[in-house]
Write an enzyme that holds these catalytic residues in place. Sequence first.
Site, PDB file in Angstrom:
ATOM      1  N   SER A 125     -18.646  26.087 -28.741  1.00 15.63           N
ATOM      2  CA  SER A 125     -18.062  25.372 -29.878  1.00 15.63           C
ATOM      3  C   SER A 125     -19.136  25.076 -30.914  1.00 15.63           C
ATOM      4  O   SER A 125     -20.320  24.902 -30.557  1.00 15.63           O
ATOM      5  CB  SER A 125     -17.487  24.057 -29.345  1.00 15.63           C
ATOM      6  OG  SER A 125     -17.202  23.193 -30.406  1.00 15.63           O
ATOM      7  N   TYR A 149     -18.239  15.999 -24.150  1.00 18.27           N
ATOM      8  CA  TYR A 149     -17.614  17.319 -24.281  1.00 18.27           C
ATOM      9  C   TYR A 149     -18.640  18.326 -24.816  1.00 18.27           C
ATOM     10  O   TYR A 149     -18.827  19.406 -24.249  1.00 18.27           O
ATOM     11  CB  TYR A 149     -16.396  17.249 -25.227  1.00 18.27           C
ATOM     12  CG  TYR A 149     -15.926  18.612 -25.673  1.00 18.27           C
ATOM     13  CD1 TYR A 149     -15.348  19.500 -24.772  1.00 18.27           C
ATOM     14  CD2 TYR A 149     -16.103  19.034 -26.997  1.00 18.27           C
ATOM     15  CE1 TYR A 149     -14.946  20.774 -25.180  1.00 18.27           C
ATOM     16  CE2 TYR A 149     -15.698  20.287 -27.408  1.00 18.27           C
ATOM     17  CZ  TYR A 149     -15.124  21.158 -26.496  1.00 18.27           C
ATOM     18  OH  TYR A 149     -14.745  22.410 -26.903  1.00 18.27           O
ATOM     19  N   LYS A 153     -20.693  21.899 -23.170  1.00 17.25           N
ATOM     20  CA  LYS A 153     -20.846  23.230 -23.778  1.00 17.25           C
ATOM     21  C   LYS A 153     -22.325  23.608 -23.858  1.00 17.25           C
ATOM     22  O   LYS A 153     -22.707  24.750 -23.560  1.00 17.25           O
ATOM     23  CB  LYS A 153     -20.225  23.258 -25.180  1.00 17.25           C
ATOM     24  CG  LYS A 153     -18.717  23.073 -25.192  1.00 17.25           C
ATOM     25  CD  LYS A 153     -17.991  24.222 -24.509  1.00 17.25           C
ATOM     26  CE  LYS A 153     -16.494  24.037 -24.463  1.00 17.25           C
ATOM     27  NZ  LYS A 153     -15.800  24.986 -23.603  1.00 17.25           N
TER      28      LYS A 153
HETATM   29  P1  NAD Z   1      -6.335  24.450 -24.159  1.00 17.87           P
HETATM   30  O1  NAD Z   1      -6.430  23.111 -23.508  1.00 17.87           O
HETATM   31  O2  NAD Z   1      -5.120  24.775 -24.947  1.00 17.87           O
HETATM   32  O3  NAD Z   1      -6.560  25.604 -23.082  1.00 17.87           O
HETATM   33  C1  NAD Z   1      -7.365  25.452 -21.947  1.00 17.87           C
HETATM   34  C2  NAD Z   1      -6.539  25.944 -20.767  1.00 17.87           C
HETATM   35  O4  NAD Z   1      -7.341  25.817 -19.582  1.00 17.87           O
HETATM   36  C3  NAD Z   1      -5.273  25.110 -20.534  1.00 17.87           C
HETATM   37  O5  NAD Z   1      -4.184  25.984 -20.354  1.00 17.87           O
HETATM   38  C4  NAD Z   1      -5.561  24.325 -19.247  1.00 17.87           C
HETATM   39  O6  NAD Z   1      -4.390  24.100 -18.499  1.00 17.87           O
HETATM   40  C5  NAD Z   1      -6.537  25.242 -18.554  1.00 17.87           C
HETATM   41  N1  NAD Z   1      -7.485  24.591 -17.633  1.00 17.87           N
HETATM   42  C6  NAD Z   1      -8.314  23.553 -17.872  1.00 17.87           C
HETATM   43  N2  NAD Z   1      -9.066  23.308 -16.794  1.00 17.87           N
HETATM   44  C7  NAD Z   1      -8.725  24.212 -15.858  1.00 17.87           C
HETATM   45  C8  NAD Z   1      -9.150  24.490 -14.537  1.00 17.87           C
HETATM   46  N3  NAD Z   1     -10.107  23.771 -13.939  1.00 17.87           N
HETATM   47  N4  NAD Z   1      -8.554  25.502 -13.859  1.00 17.87           N
HETATM   48  C9  NAD Z   1      -7.585  26.256 -14.429  1.00 17.87           C
HETATM   49  N5  NAD Z   1      -7.136  26.048 -15.676  1.00 17.87           N
HETATM   50  C10 NAD Z   1      -7.703  25.044 -16.379  1.00 17.87           C
HETATM   51  O7  NAD Z   1      -7.652  24.593 -25.083  1.00 17.87           O
HETATM   52  P2  NAD Z   1      -7.997  25.702 -26.171  1.00 17.87           P
HETATM   53  O8  NAD Z   1      -7.942  25.052 -27.506  1.00 17.87           O
HETATM   54  O9  NAD Z   1      -7.255  26.937 -25.914  1.00 17.87           O
HETATM   55  O10 NAD Z   1      -9.549  25.904 -25.830  1.00 17.87           O
HETATM   56  C11 NAD Z   1      -9.994  26.923 -24.964  1.00 17.87           C
HETATM   57  C12 NAD Z   1     -11.502  26.806 -24.806  1.00 17.87           C
HETATM   58  O11 NAD Z   1     -12.106  26.857 -26.098  1.00 17.87           O
HETATM   59  C13 NAD Z   1     -11.952  25.492 -24.160  1.00 17.87           C
HETATM   60  O12 NAD Z   1     -13.043  25.771 -23.311  1.00 17.87           O
HETATM   61  C14 NAD Z   1     -12.390  24.674 -25.343  1.00 17.87           C
HETATM   62  O13 NAD Z   1     -13.373  23.734 -24.998  1.00 17.87           O
HETATM   63  C15 NAD Z   1     -12.949  25.732 -26.284  1.00 17.87           C
HETATM   64  N6  NAD Z   1     -12.927  25.326 -27.697  1.00 17.87           N
HETATM   65  C16 NAD Z   1     -11.748  24.911 -28.280  1.00 17.87           C
HETATM   66  C17 NAD Z   1     -11.750  24.504 -29.615  1.00 17.87           C
HETATM   67  C18 NAD Z   1     -10.479  24.011 -30.263  1.00 17.87           C
HETATM   68  O14 NAD Z   1     -10.560  23.342 -31.290  1.00 17.87           O
HETATM   69  N7  NAD Z   1      -9.289  24.334 -29.768  1.00 17.87           N
HETATM   70  C19 NAD Z   1     -12.922  24.537 -30.365  1.00 17.87           C
HETATM   71  C20 NAD Z   1     -14.095  24.982 -29.751  1.00 17.87           C
HETATM   72  C21 NAD Z   1     -14.084  25.370 -28.409  1.00 17.87           C
END
Ligand code: NAD
Length: 337
Positions: A125, A149, A153
């Site tokens: 991120s 958080y 990362k």
């Molecule tokens: P999200 O919460 O929609 O998706 C994450 C998925 O992982 C969910 O479906 C959740 O059920 C699943 N999950 C979480 N822990 C788990 C585990 N231990 N075992 C199995 N499944 C698990 O989030 P997103 O927005 O799609 O983000 C995806 C990744 O990108 C994350 O790692 C997040 O930190 C990173 N990210 C997101 C953003 C944002 O703004 N959306 C920005 C930067 C980085």
Amino acid sequence: MKKILVTGGAGYIGSHTAVELLNAGYEIIIVDNFYNSKPETIENIKKITNKDFLFYEGDVCDKKLLRKIFSENEIDAAIHFAGFKAVGESVAKPLMYYRNNIDSTLTLLETMQEFNCQKLVFSSSATVYGDPERLPIDEKCRLSVTNPYGATKLYIEGILKDLYISDNEWSIAILRYFNPVGAHESRLIGEDPNGIPNNLVPYIVKVANKELPYLNIFGNDYNTKDGTGVRDYIHVVDLAKGHLNSLNYILDHKGIDYYNLGTGKGYSVLELVKTFEKVNNVTIPYKIVDRRPGDIAVCYANPSYAKEKLNWEAKLGLESMLKSSYNFSKNTNHKKL
Ligand code: NAD
Ligand code: UDP
């Protein structure tokens, strides 16, 4: 056909990436525990692509489950999305964030190593840049974090670097996302957080649908064009395509590298609100309130390295992002929050 494991593939970014991978001809396997997503997303990915794939419901921290997945399938590479992502919640529940984000990554990496699968795309991120050293932000900017958080990362980036140093056979792409918004044009997948959203666009969508009365704009006294915070919003479909290009790259090249996935353009909160109103023909009432603790004034990417190395650049503009976010919300249930 190459087989790709997508952890967290039922989530917001994972589901859009799953669609791009299937459309590009990859075979995928999704593992997700639905902590922050719904089973219907798996069916919707199949509907959009008209393709089938294996799905395992469970926790990526569960070594037995991961061993089962790797022994039942010959996996060529993994894209690791699974994790918790809410900054505020991470401050309130740091142990839960460290446990889930770091444990899931270690479990995945150990299992990959055991099964001789050494190609990984990881969701990092722009939060790892903290209050950015310079703008636009390039991959060499100093790294610092201000919440648990972000710390997960940054630690994981360090773990991946140590792993690569120990064994140069690995191919690892670390993707630092800026602000993903928008939804798939099918309106079948998108971002639909439970409860009151923390992020700007999901909050505005709920105001537009009258689930929330008005938007709180966190501060108008920043040193920016109109005093409100500036961010680099990127369409989730562009972001998903960035994963496809990263995957294509790591399948052919060993090494570890870091890429900013952003558009390179910054928009203020007020600019975004005005654009949302215009493209969706709605009014978004708002109030200016105090700054949100921990927020920075300005954050936008220099995305040129991803263009040079991955042949990827964002194509969709703010109007398209905000139209698709609102359109997707019309397919979901609305209740006053
Ligand atoms: P999200 O919460 O929609 O998706 C994450 C998925 O992982 C969910 O479906 C959740 O059920 C699943 N999950 C979480 N822990 C788990 C585990 N231990 N075992 C199995 N499944 C698990 O989030 P997103 O927005 O799609 O983000 C995806 C990744 O990108 C994350 O790692 C997040 O930190 C990173 N990210 C997101 C953003 C944002 O703004 N959306 C920005 C930067 C980085
Ligand atoms: N923001 C806001 N009101 C909200 C949510 C966010 O004014 O209800 C602002 C926030 O201060 C920042 C921008 O919108 O300037 C983007 O915030 P978001 O939480 O979506 O992403 P961040 O960049 O903080 O991860």
